[in-house]
Write an enzyme that holds these catalytic residues in place. Structure first.
Site, PDB file in Angstrom:
ATOM      1  CG  ASP A 172     -18.875  -2.179   3.549  1.00 10.33           C
ATOM      2  OD1 ASP A 172     -19.303  -1.232   4.225  1.00 10.33           O
ATOM      3  OD2 ASP A 172     -17.958  -2.080   2.717  1.00 10.33           O
TER       4      ASP A 172
ATOM      5  CE  LYS B  12     -21.557   3.538   0.668  1.00 10.09           C
ATOM      6  NZ  LYS B  12     -20.452   2.853   1.345  1.00 10.09           N
TER       7      LYS B  12
ATOM      8  CG  MET C 105     -21.072  -4.406  -6.920  1.00  4.26           C
ATOM      9  SD  MET C 105     -20.509  -2.799  -6.307  1.00  4.26           S
ATOM     10  CE  MET C 105     -19.010  -2.543  -7.274  1.00  4.26           C
TER      11      MET C 105
END
Length: 467
Positions: free
Chosen positions: A248, A270, A383
């Site tokens: 990731d 992502k 996030m």
């Protein structure tokens, strides 16, 4: 080579220790682990030895040393603080051809007690021949970090099947190749991960000629928040043996450096509104690679089960019958807060901690605002960089004080760490001025005030705090 390394069987054999102090008690403890029948000769005993005597674990002669006391002994150890006594013990033992060790006097020894790494039945001994015992212990400590405790289970597992393997393979070379494949393959990995019953069944099938030696498997590994020193031993071992690594965006470059050099690397990271692969495609990729017989490392930042979608991935693996392991990692909340000097709980400031995600969906931040503004708690938001202004506005709108402390940490635990502190009213402007970029972690609560006192991590000069 001035000394020959030998592993001596002492179970139920008589051993003599001359001396009753703290050093002697440590030597007695070592002999007891080997199952020796121990006699201690000393006028007085250390409290630990007194307890062991009361428990019947040793015998004691409250006498001064006499050479006849060592008759029949398999090993003699002198551990007194009297140089003359130690010298006499050494002379008497050598005259009788009994192996003798005199603590801190290598010139009087016929054998050296090494620094031992115990993974019974697997043992590793390191010795400097008495020249530098502290160095030997330091090297032993390094080896400890390379050989997890589970390797003892693997050695015991091999012992169960040793005779069966001898019957199956007639030559030493065939047996060596077979065991190398077992230890480095799926069966060995099952033992190391605690799945011994499955490993035993697979081994029985293999020896009966009806099983496969190796098959594909997925390792779902938490890479931690960035600092490679925070990896677990198990994570590092699996990273070194994988055939392919699916990783990731949040995995730091320092952690990626520890992946097996010749492993195939597949990036599936992502970022907001930009996915290299949709999650379902990642799930199917893992299945396909494992079904091709590959050892697949699914490497994630932080912990796979904390906002890492690890649960979705193993659901797909289970549906397709793909073997897998899950290795927890230090999640960002723990690692980043520690390196930033912000305790998540503190008796005077916060008695609970809440983890949530600030990821935007349909242009809004869908959080339980009433839960986030409860007093005496710390809120950790993953996030949340893009949604920070909305987070701060909504928390104030739902009753939080505009002066409530809040901090945001960029690339925490790495040398690129940056920390910006402020309040719900001021932090959005401070962050815009600082130009922070993901990955970032947000911490909200009175515990942020403690950072000035408790910050200990010193990143590189450019990784300065702001606010």
């Amino acid at each position: 080579m001035e000394t020959l390394p030998i592993f001596m069987k002492l179970r139920n054999r008589p051993c003599l220790v001359v001396g009753g102090g703290d050093v002697a008690s440590r030597k007695v403890s070592l002999l007891e682990k080997a199952g020796a029948d121990i006699t201690v000769v000393a006028p007085e005993l250390h409290p630990t030895l007194m307890q062991w005597l009361a428990e019947g674990r040793i015998r004691h002669f409250a006498l001064v040393f006499e050479p006849s006391q060592m008759d029949g002994a398999a090993v003699v150890i002198a551990a007194t603080d009297d140089a003359e006594v130690n010298h006499a013990v050494s002379q008497a033992a050598q005259a009788r051809n009994i192996p003798v060790n005199v603590v801190d006097a290598p010139e009087l020894c016929t054998f050296i007690v090494p620094s031992i790494m115990d993974r019974s039945p697997l043992l590793v001994a390191v010795s400097s021949g008495g020249a530098a015992p502290v160095l030997a212990r330091m090297l032993r400590t390094r080896i400890e970090t390379m050989i997890p405790a589970a390797y003892g289970r693997l050695a015991a597992f091999a012992a169960e099947f040793r005779e069966a393997v001898k019957r199956r393979f007639s030559t030493g070379q065939q047996r060596r190749i077979f065991w190398e494949d077992v230890f480095q393959g799926a069966i060995g990995e099952q033992v190391l991960s605690g799945q011994e019953s499955s490993a035993r069944h697979a081994m029985e099938q293999l020896l009966a000629g009806s099983g496969e030696l190796n098959h594909g498997e997925v390792y779902l590994v938490g890479g931690g928040p960035g600092d490679p020193d925070l990896l677990t031993f198990r994570a590092l071992r699996l990273m070194q043996q994988a055939d392919v690594c699916v990783y990731d965006k949040l995995v730091s470059k320092e952690v990626m450096e520890l992946v097996r050099r010749d492993a195939e690397l597949i990036y599936v990271g992502k970022s907001r509104d930009q996915h290299t692969l949709p999650q379902e495609d990642i799930n199917q990729l893992l299945v396909r690679l494992a079904q091709e017989g590959k050892r697949v490392l699914r490497l994630k930042g932080g912990d796979p089960f904390i906002f890492g979608r690890g649960g979705e991935e193993i659901e797909t693996l289970m549906e397709n019958g793909v073997p897998f392991q899950v290795v927890p990692g230090i999640t960002a909340a723990n690692g980043v807060s520690s390196y930033a000097g912000i305790p998540l709980t503190h008796r005077d400031y916060a008695q609970s901690c809440l983890f949530t995600t600030g990821h935007l969906k349909d242009g809004s931040v869908n959080l339980d605002w009433h839960a986030l503004v409860r007093p005496n708690q710390t809120v950790v938001i993953y996030m949340g960089l893009v949604g920070l202004p909305e987070i701060c506005r909504q928390m104030q709108a739902h009753g939080a004080s505009e002066s409530l402390p809040i901090a945001i940490i960029q690339q925490g635990t790495t040398q690129r760490q940056r920390v910006v502190e402020g309040t719900l009213a001021t932090l959005p402007g401070l962050v815009e001025h600082a130009g922070l970029r993901a990955p970032c972690l947000i911490i909200v609560g009175e515990v942020v005030r403690l950072r000035e006192k408790l910050a200990w991590f010193a990143p590189s000069p450019e990784a300065v705090s702001a606010g």
